[in-house]
Design a protein around this motif. Structure first.
Motif: not given
Length: 233
Positions: A36-41, A49-54, A102-108
């Motif tokens: 819902y927050a990112t529209h990822l699937s 963001w994951i490229g910048f963050d991790v 914790l924000w990036d993982l679906g099941k944090y």
């Protein structure tokens, strides 16, 4: 003595807006889910963001193992003065990366699963184990520096200092593995990368890029420390 009045400045307003936007996004992410927050699937599990963050964040924190290797393994003692801030920067960087997951993982709440139920043939498993291990190594390296002023901790701190070179070597080995494994993630999914950028040598490229980025981050951190607090590095 009167307290200084709080003033609204341009950058304070910008920071406040970023914090508000982050709070809204955090609420949506943890209440309604990552999709819902990112529209990822499942087809597109990683966004910008994951490229910048991790990927970028871990690379920028590579100054820790680079500087400690330069000082303690290659014996270039003239750079010893920047070991402490560099290790602190690296430790904070890895802690922030772990927190951001914790924000990036679906099941944090299952973030610990790879360490126990991991697929030993997976690059992601190796990456997770190495990042967690190196964070622990950085914690020990930083503890040997930060806790030295406490008299009741002299014995454990003395022990950490006696094995500091071992921690440095472990840090270099573990960092070499997971910095290169970030490139391996792209090697195994060539369809996710433009042919112009794809190469089987990506793990090597990622490692050397991390070394350069880590040194660059060390220079920036030292300069900002000098400008902000008058610390000479």
């Amino acid at each position: 003595m009167s307290r200084p009045k709080f003033k609204f400045t341009f950058w304070r307003v910008v920071a406040a807006l970023i914090l508000i936007a982050g709070a809204v996004a955090t609420f949506q992410r943890f209440v309604y889910g990552l999709g819902y927050a990112t529209h990822l699937s499942d087809d597109f599990p990683w966004g910008l963001w994951i490229g910048f963050d991790v990927i970028s964040g871990v690379g920028l924190a590579a100054g820790g193992f680079t500087i400690t290797a330069i000082v303690y393994i290659f014996n270039l003692k003239k750079y010893h003065c920047i070991v402490k801030p560099t290790v602190l920067t690296a430790f904070m960087g890895y802690v922030l990366v772990g927190t951001a997951l914790l924000w990036d993982l679906g099941k944090y709440y299952d973030i610990w699963h790879p360490l126990v139920f991991g697929n030993h043939h997976s690059a992601m498993f190796e990456l997770g184990v190495c990042v967690a291990s190196y964070t622990g190594v950085l914690a020990l390296e930083f503890a040997s520096i930060a806790l030295g002023k406490f008299k009741w901790l002299r014995k454990p701190v003395g022990f950490l200092k006696s094995i500091y070179i071992v921690l440095v070597i472990l840090g270099v080995l573990i960092s070499t593995l997971h910095q290169s494994s970030l490139g391996t993630l792209y090697v195994i999914v060539p369809e996710k990368l433009h042919p112009l950028w794809y190469s089987r040598l990506l793990p090597i490229y990622f490692f050397f890029t991390a070394v350069g980025a880590g040194l660059g981050m060390t220079v920036v951190e030292s300069y900002l420390s000098w400008r902000g607090m008058g610390h000479e590095a």
